[in-house]
Design an enzyme around this catalytic site. Structure first.
Site, PDB file in Angstrom:
ATOM      1  CE1 TYR A 427       4.433  20.873 -81.409  1.00 19.70           C
ATOM      2  CE2 TYR A 427       5.065  19.170 -80.420  1.00 19.70           C
ATOM      3  CZ  TYR A 427       5.618  20.752 -80.748  1.00 19.70           C
ATOM      4  OH  TYR A 427       6.573  21.179 -79.865  1.00 19.70           O
ATOM      5  CD  GLU A 428      -0.449  21.452 -80.683  1.00 18.55           C
ATOM      6  OE1 GLU A 428      -1.794  21.599 -81.259  1.00 18.55           O
ATOM      7  OE2 GLU A 428      -0.438  20.907 -79.692  1.00 18.55           O
ATOM      8  N   GLY A 429      -1.489  19.635 -85.486  1.00 18.01           N
ATOM      9  CA  GLY A 429      -1.756  19.457 -87.324  1.00 18.01           C
ATOM     10  C   GLY A 429      -0.126  19.395 -87.929  1.00 18.01           C
TER      11      GLY A 429
END
Length: 569
Positions: A427-429
């Site tokens: 997550y968050e890229g």
């Protein structure tokens, strides 16, 4: 085993490795005196050790659940959250104008790490709120700031971010959520979002969702995305709560780990929202929150790595098995187990130093307005996020191995660390996207920021060759190899860069980590434990950079030499 906050590590890194002194000397952060820093770290350690750490296992064993549309959180989480907000821990770095403390991000980073080590599932909640506060400070109207930020800072309300949709994961430009003007300055937001961390809870008055959606006249792609504040309960002008908004939690995801953190599927049905920033450029505003979260998520990886290391070390020091060189008979004295423990400790130090250096760069950019400091922060952000989370996964996995068969048994708690931390690389890229960002956007200056950092590493290593000939020479040579690889990288076309992006980022992190270990040895001034640990990092782990940079030079052609049919066969 009980969690113990590594206060001496933070203080050592602040004083001798990451340059926190220059932050504290700046006018903007003049209140970050040694006494203040010590008091904050000490109190955060007490909270983490005595209040949050006891919630780690209950959160895993008794997950958040959805009952008749209401999210019921894990036992003790409400009390833990109240302790966090009553201590003012949500707002350490927030603007004092709205009730924040205005202290450095480096200090926030250390506090967040302790809280994440103690109970990562719960720490996710204030982390999301911290990011939302920063996004609103930079992009919201004065009215929105005055209404929302004080409530977020006080912890009465908490924040989320809503990007992902079923058909639009990393390709945010494919999102379909829409926002129609209501004619009164607000918008009717409709659509479904997935993977929303802490999409709801049963202990705050309100949940404030930052939602990406398209206006009716929006162009296609990322340039047509706007950002909206869509609260669970619509506030009145005076901050009191009014009507329930037309949004709901459809379901909670059944996850591999982080069971105490409710990850929601959110449905918006003409929910009332307010535009944040300018129309069609909402992604830029959301990136303020995402970059804050990327620093925080890298730190979450370090949080779990520290906790998993402490857990494995305690087991290894107490588990007796076989004959050992010193006759104690504990497995920590077997060479291979000692190798794993030393590697875990060295990796945690490297990742922590990178994270704090990133936070210091953010602080210095704010304190000075310097473009060079801003570029340093931007360069270190993807390295911190990817290497911090990779370290969390690797150390947690190694912790299971130290436990042997007992590591595969849930009752020991060793497996939970790996289950909890695994998502942080996604997550968050994803970490692949972080690496692609490093070799593309962060190299739009033709590598200038990277070369400045590499030059600092080389100068430092050159200056201590007399005292530490073997380690300093190894670090200098690795930095020079990284420089040459960077020169080649910026000359490649983009797909060739992308093919080598992940190994390039890891090689950069290897060199950075070894540089910080060398700085630690220099500060120690004697052949003590930090010097011994530096030798582990530099002589045993740093050589990995050679193989990594070889991959960088290969480009993409060899990958595409395998056809789709070849991959299937």
């Amino acid at each position: 085993m009980p969690y113990r906050s590594p206060l001496t590590e933070y203080q050592f890194l602040f004083d001798h490795v990451v340059g926190f002194g220059q932050v504290a000397k700046s006018q903007v952060f003049s209140e970050a005196t040694p006494d203040t820093v010590d008091a904050i770290l000490t109190e955060a350690a007490k909270l983490s050790e005595t209040v949050l750490a006891p919630l780690q296992r209950p959160g895993d064993l008794h997950p958040a659940r959805l009952e008749n549309g209401v999210v019921r959180c894990s036992p003790g989480f409400a009390e833990g959250y109240r302790a966090i907000v009553e201590g003012g821990w949500v707002a350490i770095a927030a603007n004092p104008e709205f009730g924040g403390l205005g202290l450095p991000m480096a200090l926030t980073t250390a506090v967040n790490e302790m809280m994440g080590s103690a109970c990562l599932s719960l720490q996710l909640n204030p982390l999301m709120t911290q990011g939302q506060i920063e996004a609103l400070e930079h992009h919201a109207s004065d009215e929105i700031k005055a209404l929302y930020i004080p409530k977020l800072i006080s912890g009465e309300w908490c924040g989320t971010m809503n990007l992902t949709e079923a058909q639009a994961g990393s390709d945010v430009g494919a999102l379909r959520s829409k926002a129609e003007p209501n004619g009164d300055g607000s918008y009717a937001v409709s659509g479904q979002k997935i993977y929303i961390s802490w999409g709801d809870n049963d202990f705050t008055e309100n949940v404030c969702h930052l939602v990406l959606a398209r206006l009716p006249d929006a162009p296609a792609g990322v340039k047509g995305i706007s950002l909206f504040m869509v609260p669970k309960v619509i506030p009145n002008a005076d901050g009191t709560l009014g009507a329930r908004n037309t949004l709901q939690v459809v379901s909670l995801e059944h996850k591999m780990g982080l069971h105490g953190s409710p990850t929601a599927v959110m449905q918006y049905d003409g929910a009332q929202g307010w535009l944040i920033g300018e129309p069609h450029i909402g992604l830029a505003a959301m990136f303020t929150m995402m970059n804050n979260a990327r620093l925080g998520v890298g730190v979450q990886g370090i949080s779990v790595a520290e906790a998993a290391y402490q857990h494995a070390l305690a087991y290894a020091m107490g588990r007796k098995q076989g004959k050992t060189p010193n006759g104690k008979g504990v497995i920590a004295d077997h060479a291979d187990v000692r190798r794993m423990l030393a590697t875990m400790k060295a990796e945690v130090f490297s990742a922590r130093a990178i994270a704090l250096s990133c936070a210091v760069a953010i602080d210095m950019a704010k304190a000075t307005g310097s473009a060079e400091w801003a570029a340093r922060a931007a360069l270190l952000t993807p390295i911190n996020k990817a290497f911090g989370t990779d370290t969390g996964i690797a150390v947690a996995d190694m912790g299971i191995q130290v436990h042997g068969g007992m590591g595969f048994i849930e009752e020991t708690g060793a497996a939970q660390f790996l289950r909890d931390v695994r998502v942080t690389a996604i997550y968050e890229g994803t970490n692949g996207i972080q690496a692609m960002d490093l070799v593309s956007r962060k190299m739009m200056d033709n590598g200038e920021a990277a070369f400045r950092l590499i030059e600092e590493i080389e100068q430092n290593a050159h200056g201590v060759r007399a005292q530490y000939p073997n380690m300093a020479t190894a670090v200098w040579n690795a930095a020079e190899s990284l420089r040459e690889a960077t020169e080649g990288l910026v000359a490649q076309d983009m797909n060739d860069r992308f093919a080598g992006a992940v190994p390039y980022l890891r090689a950069f992190a290897r060199v950075l980590g070894s540089h910080y270990h060398l700085c630690a040895a220099m500060a120690e001034g004697v052949d003590g434990p930090r010097t011994a640990l530096a030798r582990v990092a530099i002589k045993r782990l740093l050589p990995e950079h050679v193989a990594l940079l070889a991959q960088v030079r290969e480009g993409a052609a060899g990958l595409y030499a395998l056809s789709d049919e070849d991959l299937v066969a």
